[in-house]
Design a protein around this motif. Structure first.
Motif, PDB file in Angstrom:
ATOM      1  N   LEU A  39       0.832  -1.204   0.000  1.00 55.89           N
ATOM      2  CA  LEU A  39       0.000   0.000   0.000  1.00 55.89           C
ATOM      3  C   LEU A  39       0.863   1.249   0.000  1.00 55.89           C
ATOM      4  N   SER A  41      -0.759   4.483   0.052  1.00 61.52           N
ATOM      5  CA  SER A  41      -1.521   5.533   0.719  1.00 61.52           C
ATOM      6  C   SER A  41      -1.656   5.240   2.208  1.00 61.52           C
ATOM      7  N   ASP A  44      -5.219   4.186   2.947  1.00 57.25           N
ATOM      8  CA  ASP A  44      -5.487   2.781   2.632  1.00 57.25           C
ATOM      9  C   ASP A  44      -4.922   1.864   3.706  1.00 57.25           C
ATOM     10  N   GLU A  47      -7.134   1.916   6.814  1.00 52.09           N
ATOM     11  CA  GLU A  47      -8.358   1.136   6.627  1.00 52.09           C
ATOM     12  C   GLU A  47      -8.081  -0.361   6.683  1.00 52.09           C
ATOM     13  N   LEU A  48      -6.993  -0.794   6.056  1.00 52.32           N
ATOM     14  CA  LEU A  48      -6.668  -2.213   6.066  1.00 52.32           C
ATOM     15  C   LEU A  48      -6.289  -2.672   7.476  1.00 52.32           C
TER      16      LEU A  48
END
Length: 66
Positions: A39, A41, A44, A47-48
């Motif tokens: 990833l 970002s 991102d 969120e993950l």
């Protein structure tokens, strides 16, 4: 990296995880860990990590199938 804890208890999507056994959840967590380095970002990644935490909490539930 800061982590927004205001949404920790709410799933980001509507799904019933009660049918998943511990092996399936463990595999999902491992897949998430394998994708984290890819990833780019920070959003991102947050969120993950949030989803990973929710799966980890689900794995700890005593009613979990084995």
């Amino acid at each position: 990296m800061s982590y927004d804890t205001s949404r920790d208890t709410v799933w980001p999507f509507d799904v019933d995880l009660s049918a998943l056994d511990t092996g399936s959840i463990t595999n999902i967590i491992l897949d998430i860990e394998n994708h984290l380095p890819l990833l780019k970002s920070e959003g991102d990644m947050k969120e993950l990590l949030r989803v990973k935490k929710l799966f980890e909490e689900e794995l700890m539930e005593s009613r979990r199938l084995h």
